[in-house]
Design a protein around this motif. Structure first.
Motif, PDB file in Angstrom:
ATOM      1  N   ALA A 269      46.618  55.191 -67.055  1.00  0.00           N
ATOM      2  CA  ALA A 269      46.501  55.708 -65.693  1.00  0.00           C
ATOM      3  C   ALA A 269      46.397  54.581 -64.667  1.00  0.00           C
ATOM      4  O   ALA A 269      46.640  54.799 -63.480  1.00  0.00           O
ATOM      5  CB  ALA A 269      45.282  56.618 -65.580  1.00  0.00           C
ATOM      6  N   GLU A 270      46.044  53.373 -65.120  1.00  0.00           N
ATOM      7  CA  GLU A 270      45.768  52.307 -64.154  1.00  0.00           C
ATOM      8  C   GLU A 270      46.924  52.039 -63.184  1.00  0.00           C
ATOM      9  O   GLU A 270      46.714  52.000 -61.973  1.00  0.00           O
ATOM     10  CB  GLU A 270      45.358  51.025 -64.867  1.00  0.00           C
ATOM     11  CG  GLU A 270      44.847  50.000 -63.859  1.00  0.00           C
ATOM     12  CD  GLU A 270      44.418  48.700 -64.510  1.00  0.00           C
ATOM     13  OE1 GLU A 270      44.999  48.354 -65.548  1.00  0.00           O
ATOM     14  OE2 GLU A 270      43.536  48.050 -63.950  1.00  0.00           O
ATOM     15  N   PRO A 271      48.158  51.844 -63.670  1.00  0.00           N
ATOM     16  CA  PRO A 271      49.242  51.606 -62.707  1.00  0.00           C
ATOM     17  C   PRO A 271      49.462  52.799 -61.783  1.00  0.00           C
ATOM     18  O   PRO A 271      49.768  52.621 -60.595  1.00  0.00           O
ATOM     19  CB  PRO A 271      50.474  51.395 -63.592  1.00  0.00           C
ATOM     20  CG  PRO A 271      49.971  51.129 -64.952  1.00  0.00           C
ATOM     21  CD  PRO A 271      48.636  51.761 -65.060  1.00  0.00           C
ATOM     22  N   ILE A 272      49.296  54.013 -62.302  1.00  0.00           N
ATOM     23  CA  ILE A 272      49.494  55.203 -61.463  1.00  0.00           C
ATOM     24  C   ILE A 272      48.483  55.193 -60.331  1.00  0.00           C
ATOM     25  O   ILE A 272      48.800  55.439 -59.175  1.00  0.00           O
ATOM     26  CB  ILE A 272      49.350  56.491 -62.309  1.00  0.00           C
ATOM     27  CG1 ILE A 272      50.310  56.444 -63.492  1.00  0.00           C
ATOM     28  CG2 ILE A 272      49.590  57.716 -61.446  1.00  0.00           C
ATOM     29  CD1 ILE A 272      50.252  57.655 -64.382  1.00  0.00           C
TER      30      ILE A 272
ATOM     31  N   GLY B  24      49.073  54.456 -56.366  1.00  0.00           N
ATOM     32  CA  GLY B  24      48.879  55.726 -55.676  1.00  0.00           C
ATOM     33  C   GLY B  24      49.991  56.712 -55.922  1.00  0.00           C
ATOM     34  O   GLY B  24      50.517  57.339 -54.997  1.00  0.00           O
ATOM     35  N   LEU B  25      50.372  56.864 -57.199  1.00  0.00           N
ATOM     36  CA  LEU B  25      51.538  57.689 -57.492  1.00  0.00           C
ATOM     37  C   LEU B  25      51.196  59.150 -57.750  1.00  0.00           C
ATOM     38  O   LEU B  25      52.084  59.989 -57.790  1.00  0.00           O
ATOM     39  CB  LEU B  25      52.279  57.132 -58.716  1.00  0.00           C
ATOM     40  CG  LEU B  25      52.840  55.716 -58.565  1.00  0.00           C
ATOM     41  CD1 LEU B  25      53.507  55.273 -59.848  1.00  0.00           C
ATOM     42  CD2 LEU B  25      53.837  55.663 -57.417  1.00  0.00           C
ATOM     43  N   SER B  26      49.897  59.437 -57.961  1.00  0.00           N
ATOM     44  CA  SER B  26      49.594  60.830 -58.287  1.00  0.00           C
ATOM     45  C   SER B  26      48.897  61.503 -57.123  1.00  0.00           C
ATOM     46  O   SER B  26      48.130  60.880 -56.393  1.00  0.00           O
ATOM     47  CB  SER B  26      48.720  60.903 -59.539  1.00  0.00           C
ATOM     48  OG  SER B  26      47.474  60.309 -59.268  1.00  0.00           O
TER      49      SER B  26
ATOM     50  N   ASP C 257      47.463  66.179 -61.515  1.00  0.00           N
ATOM     51  CA  ASP C 257      48.764  65.520 -61.582  1.00  0.00           C
ATOM     52  C   ASP C 257      48.678  64.259 -62.442  1.00  0.00           C
ATOM     53  O   ASP C 257      49.531  64.005 -63.287  1.00  0.00           O
ATOM     54  CB  ASP C 257      49.218  65.174 -60.154  1.00  0.00           C
ATOM     55  CG  ASP C 257      50.616  64.587 -60.141  1.00  0.00           C
ATOM     56  OD1 ASP C 257      51.460  65.088 -60.910  1.00  0.00           O
ATOM     57  OD2 ASP C 257      50.845  63.624 -59.388  1.00  0.00           O
ATOM     58  N   LEU C 258      47.609  63.500 -62.232  1.00  0.00           N
ATOM     59  CA  LEU C 258      47.392  62.274 -63.010  1.00  0.00           C
ATOM     60  C   LEU C 258      47.323  62.604 -64.501  1.00  0.00           C
ATOM     61  O   LEU C 258      47.985  61.991 -65.335  1.00  0.00           O
ATOM     62  CB  LEU C 258      46.097  61.603 -62.551  1.00  0.00           C
ATOM     63  CG  LEU C 258      45.720  60.334 -63.297  1.00  0.00           C
ATOM     64  CD1 LEU C 258      46.623  59.199 -62.887  1.00  0.00           C
ATOM     65  CD2 LEU C 258      44.270  59.968 -63.046  1.00  0.00           C
TER      66      LEU C 258
END
Ligand SMILES: Nc1ncnc2c1ncn2[C@@H]1O[C@H](COP(=O)(O)OP(=O)(O)OP(=O)(O)O)[C@@H](O)[C@H]1O
Ligand SMILES: Nc1ncnc2c1ncn2[C@@H]1O[C@H](COP(=O)(O)OP(=O)(O)OP(=O)(O)O)[C@@H](O)[C@H]1O
Ligand code: SF4
Ligand code: SF4
Ligand SMILES: [Mg+2]
Ligand SMILES: [Mg+2]
Lengths: 311, 346, 340
Positions: free
Chosen positions: B127-130, B134-136, B141-142
């Motif tokens: 999840a770190e890169p997401i 700020g992709l989720s 969603d994450l």
């Protein structure tokens, strides 16, 4: 989130780990843990548990002065199981309050040393270069002075600046600061070493590829991975800090005698030791020795248990 | 295969990276030692087209990993430029633009044991890169994204709750790949992604990488010293020697019609699995130090075809057969192209 | 390099079991492993990471790390039992009769002493030589393992050598007392292909010229194909297949060996996908009943789920698989495809 998951992760693994197992299978360690727990609990509950309030002059009576321990001598008074000092203060209660004070000083100075040491160690290890060289040279210089000397020096400087009366009020802060300042080097060195190892690991580089700032990387990634060794030093240092405080108090530069810590109690007792009133100094001494021994045993075990395994 | 005319997705030009490995200033002054500079990467040009797999091969210490790190921005280059989809990575970009560029390129590391933070759960690692980009939109969603990623690398959503140490090497490398895919990159730099794994696990990972490439149109910069793996996975191959590219060619051409003398030697070191009795000849001589590389063509002390010109003049890259070769002997036509055939294993 | 079949084996391992007592019960990491090696023979040992290759090697050289211990079986070197020797005696055997080479050359070399010093010290503990004689021998050894300029290099420290040269020094150390058996655990994994070729050539020459037997643990099939006379394939603590190298590599009989050999990318044919074995080797705590490979096996039958196969003749090799038993595998059991 990350911090929480790191913590819960640690707890999860701790409960399930070989460390807990090695703890349970070492009777010596369990005994040390129980002893530490008992001493700490009794010390912090002293206002409730102590039979007397030794520092309240109103409750003291000189007629109770210098009573030997009731459990060992017929002259004793069961109201004072470990005897009294020349002022008529109950030794048992003094020890309970004194231990509390010693523990507070010890813990607080460990926290000071830890905060300072971890911060400088992280900076030194992660940034490297001139910052690292500077911090480590300062550390080297400081290491050549014994901790007591550093603490004496700081205490001396503070005394020079402010009046004696004010000094008694802020004595505890001075002493915590002095001991804290004299112990940071060990943390800084350990943390720096771990950071230099960890920062070249690929998980840190993966975080850099994502573009996290150095500060975030240090706090989120590197710090959780250096807690093991730091924890170990902390337990060992707690004992050392308590002894240092006792020594400083013994030398008369520690806490004021109106509020005696274990160290002060030993010093006060020492002054009358010649006249045969041994109990005033021996009981606090034994308590101090027991506390330091128990905490050190815990620290030793923790070092052995944490080292190769929790990886 | 790149057509050479269209726009290149990744363009590396004149890339150099030197490391100062001198002793501290004071020691140097007292002992009268000179500065020591490692020329880890010494002038490299690579162009990679979208959707292709470009591989770098070469002996240990020739600078492959340094190129990878330069490309993803772990080191700043000493000289040269790296262009990604038309953007100069060293140019002035706003924070947001830079983050947007970083999001599009990720890296997979060699050591599946060191590349995952041992204190983090797999879910948080992926999840770190997401989170960072700020992709989720929200937690749900994450959650969904991470679960999808786990499935893509053929792990299960339940694996997200575990810690890295609960996985085998191959499974960890899958987690690494899932993390690299989390920001939906278009370009993946893979530095020896299977060197630490055994052959059966290596096959799983390579197949997975090929599947993902086909599915998402990924572009790979692939680094390995295992020539059979490189042969299997790449579109084009670049051969490095002491910080320089000595030959670039389409895979099939490089293996069947190697040109540069060093490439030929390297191909001779491939272990003979088929036991045809082909003699494996080690590359002669020790690898020279990159601190004091030989003059001219850096390969000349070990090269059977070296002449005086080789000792003096650095050879230029020469275009031939859809690739480039940097060698005087080839340029002068005194080294005929050699044909090689390989018997397939079983 | 075929060895005469009537040669008595140099090393015999019979029903070796290695276990780890842990708080969650005893883990059986090496389970009933038997093989032997003839003088001058190279036995390759391959298999998935964690299959027990290193533990088998360490058991032979008597260097199992506690709490690991030999729980059963016997190991004989030149007919003499060595698995139950007291530590001191085993140490002598290890230096004089068995040489050990590990993956990381730095673990075997002390950074504080010169290479020559370490060689001389080792030689003198095992051979009755004077310091000067020992130094001459050390020099010969360094030359033998192919260190260029050995006369000057002998006084250098480990960090002044390149990785490949360090590994050669470690081999020289292992050869000090002229051992009969060399146990090499991934001796080339840390090295470059070109240096790897040199080390392999060296090992082969030793076998040829001195009749040294070698147990070569590696997961590099290329090295095995070039060096070994026979190969043992290990899976989950047991030998899955053992036989002459050519037959195992090219005509494997055990489904795991087939999968393993198929996974190797080869030059010549470029396929879309490599053959792969789905799934992962079970942990020691979760080894299934019956054949340990059954969850990943595409050929399995009902018998595989309940009965554990031992090594049995399978053509030119020996394989632990019911496919080669007269009783067969029982009714076919389709492998669920969900796992990966
Ligand atoms: N941070 C650094 N500081 C100093 N020298 C470095 C640094 N990184 C790499 N080098 C040197 O640069 C050269 C190239 O190193 P690099 O890691 O790129 O090689 P490589 O081709 O990846 O080798 P390998 O196959 O062993 O991984 C080596 O000589 C190495 O010693
Ligand atoms: N100290 C230990 N405690 C518990 N289990 C152990 C210990 N050491 C090894 N093992 C287990 O024994 C098994 C065999 O290990 P071994 O090192 O022999 O594997 P290997 O075949 O050499 O693998 P690799 O190719 O990774 O070196 C592994 O599953 C490992 O987890
Ligand atoms: S330029 Fe000269 S030395 Fe270099 S590879 Fe070609 S022939 Fe050999
Ligand atoms: S015994 Fe059965 S499960 Fe095991 S390898 Fe043979 S066929 Fe497969
Ligand atoms: Mg590298
Ligand atoms: Mg091993």
């Amino acid at each position: 989130m990350a911090a929480r998951s790191a913590l819960s992760g640690w707890l999860h693994r701790a409960a399930d780990s070989d460390v807990w197992w090695s703890f349970k299978s070492s009777p010596m360690t369990v005994a040390a843990a129980v002893a530490t727990f008992l001493i700490v609990a009794v010390a912090f509950l002293s206002p409730v548990l102590a039979p007397h309030t030794p520092f309240d002059p109103a409750t003291l009576s000189l007629t109770d002065g210098l009573k030997p321990p009731a459990m060992l001598s017929a002259d004793g008074d069961w109201a004072f199981p470990l005897g009294t000092d020349d002022q008529g203060r109950d030794i048992l209660s003094s020890i309970m309050y004194g231990t509390r004070l010693s523990l507070v000083v010890g813990l607080a100075s460990v926290v000071v040393a830890m905060t300072l040491g971890i911060t400088l160690g992280l900076l030194s290890g992660y940034l490297g270069g001139a910052v690292d060289a500077l911090i480590m040279r300062v550390a080297d210089v400081q290491l050549t002075f014994p901790a007591i000397l550093v603490a004496l020096l700081i205490d001396g400087i503070v005394r020079g600046i402010i009046s004696v009366k004010r000094h008694d009020e802020i004595a505890i802060y001075v002493i915590v600061g002095a001991i804290g300042l004299s112990f940071w080097v060990q943390y800084a060195r350990t943390v720096r070493g771990s950071v230099m190892v960890e920062k070249n690991k690929e998980y840190v580089q993966a975080a850099r590829v994502i573009g996290l700032s150095p500060l975030l990387i240090m706090v989120r990634h590197v710090l959780p991975n250096v807690t093991g060794p730091v924890l170990v030093i902390a337990t060992i240092n707690l004992g050392l800090a308590i002894i240092t405080e006792a020594t400083l108090s013994f030398l008369g530069v520690g806490l004021p005698s109106t509020e005696p810590s274990l160290g002060t109690l030993i010093r006060l007792g020492n002054e009358v030791l010649q006249s045969g009133d041994w109990w005033i100094t021996v009981f606090p001494g034994v308590t101090l020795a027991a506390l330091v021994l128990a905490v050190n045993l815990l620290g030793d075990w923790l070092r052995d248990a944490l080292n190769p395994k929790l990886r | 295969m790149p057509d050479g005319s269209g726009t290149q997705f990744v363009r590396i030009a004149g890339l150099k990276r030197y490391f100062d490995v001198s002793a501290p200033w004071l020691v140097r002054m007292i002992e009268r030692r000179p500065r020591q500079i490692v020329q880890a990467v010494d002038g490299i040009d690579i162009e990679i087209a979208k959707g292709e797999t470009f591989s770098l091969v070469g002996e240990s210490g020739c600078g492959k990993s340094t190129v990878a790190r330069l490309v993803v921005g772990l080191y700043p280059p000493t000289a040269g430029t790296i262009e990604f989809d038309g953007n100069d990575m060293a140019g002035r970009h706003s924070r947001a633009d830079m983050a947007a560029l970083r999001r599009r390129m990720q890296m997979i590391f060699q050591d599946p044991y060191a590349s995952l933070n041992p204190r983090w759960r797999v879910f948080d690692i992926i999840a770190e890169p997401i989170r960072a980009f700020g992709l989720s939109k929200d937690k749900a969603d994450l959650q969904k994204r991470v679960e999808d990623l786990l499935r893509q690398v053929r792990l299960t959503p339940a694996d997200g709750r575990k810690f890295p140490h609960e996985f085998s090497g191959g499974q960890r490398q899958r987690v690494s790949i899932a993390r690299a895919l989390a920001s939906q990159p278009e370009f993946l730099v893979c530095d020896e992604p299977t060197s630490a794994l055994d052959v059966s696990v290596q096959a799983q990972i390579l197949n997975l990488m090929v599947d993902l490439q086909r599915r998402f149109g990924l572009t790979y910069l692939f680094i390995s010293h295992n020539l059979a793996v490189v042969y299997h996975i790449s579109t084009r191959v670049g051969v490095m020697y002491l910080g320089r590219l000595v030959e670039v060619a389409p895979t099939e051409t490089l293996f069947t019609r190697p040109k540069h003398p060093y490439t030929r030697m390297l191909l001779d070191t491939i272990p003979d699995l088929d036991m045809t009795g082909r003699q494996r000849s080690p590359v002669a001589g020790e690898v020279p130090s990159p601190i004091n590389p030989p003059s001219g063509c850096t390969f000349h002390p070990r090269c059977p075809f070296a002449n005086d010109r080789c000792k003096a003049e650095r050879p230029k890259a020469l275009s031939i057969e859809g690739g480039t070769v940097a060698c005087h002997a080839i340029e002068e036509g005194r080294l005929p192209v050699e044909e090689r055939t390989y018997v397939a294993n079983s | 390099m075929a060895t005469p079949p009537n040669n008595p084996p140099l090393l015999e391992v019979k029903n070796l079991r290695v276990e780890f007592p842990t708080r969650r019960g005893t883990l059986l990491a090496v389970d009933d492993v038997s093989f032997d090696i003839a003088p001058g023979e190279v036995l390759g040992v391959v298999g998935e990471s964690g299959a027990g290759k290193s533990l088998t090697g360490n058991a032979i050289i008597g260097l199992l790390e506690p709490p690991g211990r030999i729980a059963g079986g016997e190991i004989r070197l030149e007919g003499r039992r060595i698995d139950n020797l007291p530590y001191e005696e085993m140490r002598k055997v290890r230096g004089a009769r068995i040489g050990a080479i590990f993956q990381d050359p730095l673990t075997s070399l002390n950074p504080l002493y010169s290479v020559g010093h370490q060689l001389v010290e080792t030689i003198q503990t095992h051979l009755p030589l004077s310091a000067a004689e020992a130094r001459t021998r050390a020099l010969d050894l360094l030359k033998e393992v192919g260190i260029p300029g050995a006369e000057t290099r002998i006084d250098h420290y480990p960090h002044q050598f390149s990785g490949g040269m360090r590994q050669r020094v470690v081999i020289a150390l292992a050869l000090c007392a002229g051992p009969r058996l060399i146990v090499a655990d991934e001796p080339t994994t840390a090295l470059d292909v070109s240096i790897q070729a040199q080390i392999i050539a060296l090992l082969k020459r030793l076998c040829r010229e001195h009749g040294t037997a070698v147990m070569l643990v590696t997961h590099d099939m290329g090295v095995i194909a070039e060096t070994a006379d026979r190969v043992a394939v290990m899976y989950a603590g047991r030998i899955a297949e053992i036989g002459p190298v050519r037959d195992v590599v090219k005509h494997a009989k055990h489904p795991y060996t087939k999968g393993l050999m198929g996974s190797i990318p080869s030059l010549g044919v470029r396929t879309e996908r490599l053959t792969q074995i789905d799934g992962a080797m079970p942990r020691l705590t979760e080894i299934p009943q019956g054949c340990a490979f059954n969850p990943r096996c595409t050929a399995r039958g009902s018998r595989c789920l309940v009965e554990r196969p031992d090594l049995m003749a399978a053509g030119t090799t020996r394989a632990a698989c019911w496919l080669h038993d007269r009783g067969g595998i029982g009714a076919p059991v389709v492998k669920e495809t969900a796992d990966a």
